[in-house]
Design an enzyme around this catalytic site. Sequence first.
Site, PDB file in Angstrom:
ATOM      1  N   ARG A  52     -64.309 -44.483 -31.349  1.00  0.00           N
ATOM      2  CA  ARG A  52     -63.461 -45.245 -32.276  1.00  0.00           C
ATOM      3  C   ARG A  52     -62.823 -44.281 -33.269  1.00  0.00           C
ATOM      4  O   ARG A  52     -63.196 -43.111 -33.343  1.00  0.00           O
ATOM      5  CB  ARG A  52     -64.295 -46.321 -32.996  1.00  0.00           C
ATOM      6  CG  ARG A  52     -65.602 -45.740 -33.489  1.00  0.00           C
ATOM      7  CD  ARG A  52     -66.086 -46.252 -34.753  1.00  0.00           C
ATOM      8  NE  ARG A  52     -65.164 -46.067 -35.831  1.00  0.00           N
ATOM      9  CZ  ARG A  52     -64.993 -44.915 -36.495  1.00  0.00           C
ATOM     10  NH1 ARG A  52     -65.669 -43.818 -36.186  1.00  0.00           N
ATOM     11  NH2 ARG A  52     -64.115 -44.839 -37.493  1.00  0.00           N
ATOM     12  N   ALA A  54     -58.688 -43.671 -34.877  1.00  0.00           N
ATOM     13  CA  ALA A  54     -57.402 -43.552 -34.176  1.00  0.00           C
ATOM     14  C   ALA A  54     -57.261 -42.278 -33.334  1.00  0.00           C
ATOM     15  O   ALA A  54     -56.982 -42.370 -32.132  1.00  0.00           O
ATOM     16  CB  ALA A  54     -56.265 -43.691 -35.184  1.00  0.00           C
ATOM     17  N   ARG A  95     -57.207 -51.491 -27.054  1.00  0.00           N
ATOM     18  CA  ARG A  95     -57.137 -51.872 -28.481  1.00  0.00           C
ATOM     19  C   ARG A  95     -55.659 -51.826 -28.905  1.00  0.00           C
ATOM     20  O   ARG A  95     -54.923 -50.944 -28.464  1.00  0.00           O
ATOM     21  CB  ARG A  95     -57.974 -50.940 -29.372  1.00  0.00           C
ATOM     22  CG  ARG A  95     -59.477 -51.081 -29.152  1.00  0.00           C
ATOM     23  CD  ARG A  95     -60.279 -50.332 -30.199  1.00  0.00           C
ATOM     24  NE  ARG A  95     -60.366 -51.070 -31.450  1.00  0.00           N
ATOM     25  CZ  ARG A  95     -60.913 -50.569 -32.565  1.00  0.00           C
ATOM     26  NH1 ARG A  95     -61.382 -49.330 -32.579  1.00  0.00           N
ATOM     27  NH2 ARG A  95     -60.974 -51.288 -33.676  1.00  0.00           N
ATOM     28  N   GLN A 209     -68.967 -49.055 -40.418  1.00  0.00           N
ATOM     29  CA  GLN A 209     -68.641 -47.651 -40.100  1.00  0.00           C
ATOM     30  C   GLN A 209     -68.928 -46.735 -41.290  1.00  0.00           C
ATOM     31  O   GLN A 209     -69.268 -45.558 -41.112  1.00  0.00           O
ATOM     32  CB  GLN A 209     -67.159 -47.521 -39.702  1.00  0.00           C
ATOM     33  CG  GLN A 209     -66.815 -48.113 -38.350  1.00  0.00           C
ATOM     34  CD  GLN A 209     -66.358 -49.559 -38.446  1.00  0.00           C
ATOM     35  OE1 GLN A 209     -66.770 -50.285 -39.342  1.00  0.00           O
ATOM     36  NE2 GLN A 209     -65.530 -49.984 -37.525  1.00  0.00           N
ATOM     37  N   ASP A 250     -54.583 -46.045 -39.057  1.00  0.00           N
ATOM     38  CA  ASP A 250     -54.433 -46.370 -37.628  1.00  0.00           C
ATOM     39  C   ASP A 250     -52.975 -46.439 -37.197  1.00  0.00           C
ATOM     40  O   ASP A 250     -52.648 -46.221 -36.033  1.00  0.00           O
ATOM     41  CB  ASP A 250     -55.131 -47.685 -37.308  1.00  0.00           C
ATOM     42  CG  ASP A 250     -56.630 -47.474 -37.299  1.00  0.00           C
ATOM     43  OD1 ASP A 250     -57.241 -47.490 -38.385  1.00  0.00           O
ATOM     44  OD2 ASP A 250     -57.179 -47.222 -36.204  1.00  0.00           O
TER      45      ASP A 250
HETATM   46  O1  MRU Z   1     -62.232 -49.992 -35.824  1.00  0.00           O
HETATM   47  P1  MRU Z   1     -62.340 -48.509 -36.036  1.00  0.00           P
HETATM   48  O2  MRU Z   1     -63.697 -48.046 -36.393  1.00  0.00           O
HETATM   49  O3  MRU Z   1     -61.748 -47.741 -34.869  1.00  0.00           O
HETATM   50  O4  MRU Z   1     -61.386 -48.223 -37.288  1.00  0.00           O
HETATM   51  C1  MRU Z   1     -61.211 -46.891 -37.688  1.00  0.00           C
HETATM   52  C2  MRU Z   1     -60.403 -46.734 -38.913  1.00  0.00           C
HETATM   53  O5  MRU Z   1     -59.895 -47.674 -39.475  1.00  0.00           O
HETATM   54  C3  MRU Z   1     -60.154 -45.331 -39.369  1.00  0.00           C
HETATM   55  O6  MRU Z   1     -60.055 -45.276 -40.754  1.00  0.00           O
HETATM   56  C4  MRU Z   1     -58.846 -44.803 -38.756  1.00  0.00           C
HETATM   57  O7  MRU Z   1     -58.825 -45.002 -37.383  1.00  0.00           O
HETATM   58  C5  MRU Z   1     -58.633 -43.365 -39.049  1.00  0.00           C
HETATM   59  S1  MRU Z   1     -59.760 -42.302 -38.190  1.00  0.00           S
HETATM   60  C6  MRU Z   1     -59.361 -40.708 -38.561  1.00  0.00           C
END
Ligand code: MRU
Length: 359
Positions: A52, A54, A95, A209, A250
């Site tokens: 997970r 981005a 996703r 997270q 993202d």
């Molecule tokens: O749902 P997730 O855990 O994939 O969401 C991740 C985020 O929102 C992060 O802040 C984003 O992807 C940036 S990661 C460098």
Amino acid sequence: MRKIETIHWVGEVDGQLRLLDQTLLPTVLEEREYADGDVEGVWEAIHSLRVRGAPAIGIAAAYGVCVGLQTVLEADEETFFIRLNEVLAYLSSSRPTAVNLFWALDRMKASAVEIRKQMRFSQSFDAREIAFRLLEEARQIHEDDRRICHAIGTFGAELLPDGAGVLTHCNAGGLATSEYGTALAVFAKAWENGKKIHVYADETRPLLQGARLTTWEMRQRGIPVTLICDSMAAQVMREGKIQAVVVGADRITANGDTANKIGTYSVACLAHLHQIPFYVAAPKSTFDLTLPTGDLIPIEQRHPREITHGFGSQSAPDGIDVYNPAFDVTPARYIRGIITEKGVISPVTEENIRQLFLD
Ligand code: MRU
């Protein structure tokens, strides 16, 4: 002991993709392996957040293409490209919000088209050779991300005052990228430069997270970190503990509106109210200049059970109505600067963002 990485590829075209299963952290450190054409496994890993963040989603998807092509390594041209297009379309449905996924898949597709063009000149088709060169492209995406994260860290560290309390939301660290992170790279670089920062990590409901991943990473790097519930951010700011907020992203649209984990927008509003600078740290691959504003960003809706049965135990009545968007959009006007691998965009305007892409 073998080094544990978020994502890595072992071997050559017949090899395997290994992903650290982030759903098990912080208590269990375990990798999963994907090979023999198991693109369904890679899709599931992205969809269920085993991998997970981005940039990490983009890297995993690029390698996922290589896994998918393992069933057509000896195929003719038509069969090979039918499979490639199926794999690209399938992975792009894993996703919807992080644009890095589509960016990486587009890059793999463009690379395949280019390799095919070159092959046409030699008038022979070699599926294994194309797969080999696509694996090289995936490795390049992975390698580029390492360099990019370090550059983001260097530019961002300059913005933090020595002794600052810094707040972050979700996890934008090594786990969410190739290794160093975006927002967490800023903290890591500031710390390495001798700035005595203290990180406050929002727990980040509903999938935690922040609690599970950000605190774990900060500890591993020896950076002081305090975990707070999402609802405590206002109080912590009011107490004067926070001098800057840094989050990941993202998808960033042409005007600078930024989608990030649900709850980010609330933090941005609070930072605005308390006159605390709010920064977004993200690579160029997170920008989507095809969308003029954040209203057009597709927001992933996730299963109600993530809220009603978080981590196994029921916390709401059976059948209760639930709304569970995984991301929100912070308007550009609340963002003091966007920290990229090319420098800091500030003020956040469409013109300044476009300038980044001209350089
Ligand atoms: O749902 P997730 O855990 O994939 O969401 C991740 C985020 O929102 C992060 O802040 C984003 O992807 C940036 S990661 C460098």
